[in-house]
Structures are given as structure tokens and as C-alpha cells.
Design an enzyme around this catalytic site. Sequence first.
Site, short mmCIF file in Angstrom:
data_model
loop_
_atom_site.label_atom_id
_atom_site.label_comp_id
_atom_site.label_asym_id
_atom_site.label_seq_id
_atom_site.Cartn_x
_atom_site.Cartn_y
_atom_site.Cartn_z
N SER A 191 0.28 -0.85 -4.58
CA SER A 191 1.39 -1.76 -4.33
C SER A 191 1.12 -3.08 -5.05
CB SER A 191 1.53 -2.03 -2.83
OG SER A 191 2.40 -3.11 -2.56
N TYR A 199 -2.83 -4.05 5.24
CA TYR A 199 -2.09 -3.27 4.24
C TYR A 199 -2.41 -3.76 2.83
CZ TYR A 199 1.78 -1.53 1.43
OH TYR A 199 2.53 -0.94 0.43
#
Length: 271
Positions: free
Chosen positions: A143, A156
Site C-alpha cells: 500500500s 496497518y
Amino acid sequence: MLMNTKGTALVTGASSGLGAEFARALAARGHDLALVARSAPALQALAADLRRDHGVRAEVIVQDLSAPDAATRVAEQSADLGLTVDLLVNNAGFGTAGHFDRIAAEREHDELMVNVVSLVGLTHAFLPGMLSRRTGGVINVGSTAGFNVAPYFATYAASKTFVLNFSLALWSELRGSGVKVLAVTPGPVETAFFDRIGTRKAAIGATPATPVSVVADALRAYDRDRGYVVPGRGNFAMAHLMPRRPRKLVALLGRRVTRQVADELTPSAAR
């Protein structure tokens, strides 16, 4: 009748979103598929579509990748099915958001098991065979969050930083081996992620890309052995400009942007 294929691709998180799109795109390229996720009905439906539309072999492996022995189980089931995995797509992952002290520790643990531990375990399981055959590859889905400090997405974002650095290290190690490694680091993507996390604000104002466009960019980068790819020009600029600033400043600036997510959420997780 099954067509002659380009080998078998194993895709995790294949029941929906980017994983399902990777499976469709690879089947269109002539790969057989091993589809891994927790949802048997969704995997069976996708496998049937791939067999019908592309004439490839599509097998289903139902496995929760947060389990401690998940990678071993997937490797064993692959072997039982007689599959030789030539391309590993570590796509499975999920995110937690909100105030760290209010997020359940068990969810954060499962997040790291899926995003990091199973990814490394599956790479350990299938990479040696690729190296012995001097062909194959690994695609790891990260990401843009992995480029930056992300308050209220602490675990995350850190997990995606691991994915990026791990992938690039392997890419460097394996140069000349015949095996490719790619980290795909998209910004927001139009999947169920935001619905499951509980707020569309988790996109931080960006317009989500489509899974089709992200997968197309990923496979082009994989073909060119680029090491990593940031789909979208805006995402590329943000990913590379922010880390050049002092890291504490990035953390403080990031807090201003991501606080809106924490303020809206009752501590929640997306999967």
C-alpha cells in the site's frame, strides 16, 4: 478441455477485490489458478467462472491466513492437488484503524499474521522451487501507506512498510536467478475495504482506483521486473515526496490528515 497454460499462479485473498481480479487477469493470460481465502462459496464460484471463461485449471484452497500454520497448510494442500506454483500472489490482507489503544489486540495480532507472517511463510514455501527451476515470481500487495508514518493506521501502515522493504530486498537478492519479485503499492482501491473498516474517510480524500487498473499496472510492472510499482501518478508523487521530509514532521502532519478517520470510527477493523 483445459488449455496449455503458463504454469500455476496461487493467489491469496482471491474471494473478492484485487485478489479476484488478479485471478481473472492471470487466467486470461493462460495461468492455472490456486485460489486461497476463507470463503469457500466465493472461491468455488470464481473457480467455475475461470474454468468456463478461460479453459484453465482452477483449484480452491480454503484457509484462514491468520492461523499460525496457515502457510504450511496451503503448501501441503497445493502439493496434495499436484500443483507446482510458478507465481505466488500474496494479496490477502486487512487493515485496522482508529486509536491504537482502543483497537482489540487480537485483531492487531491477526492483522500481522495475515499481512506479514503468512506472506513470508508462503514465500518461504514456494520460492525454493522457483529458484530450482530458475523461473517464476512473487507479487506482494502492499500500500502507499507503507511509504509513510500513518497515525491511527499504525499497525496497518507498518505492516505495509514491511511488505515493501521485504519485497525490494528479495528483488535485489534474486537478480539473475530467473525469479522476479514485485511489490504493488496502490493507494485507495474500490473494494470492500472501506465498507468493512467503517468509513469512506479512510480513503483520505483520494478517489479510489479500480481493481482492474491496479492489476493491469501490477502485471505490466511484473513483466518488466521493476521491483515495485505505485499505480497512479498522484499516488506515485505522494509516496515519494513525503518520506523526504523529517520523519517526525511527517508523523505530525499525517496525524492532521488521518485524525478524521479516528474521530469517526468506533474502533474497528477491515478484513
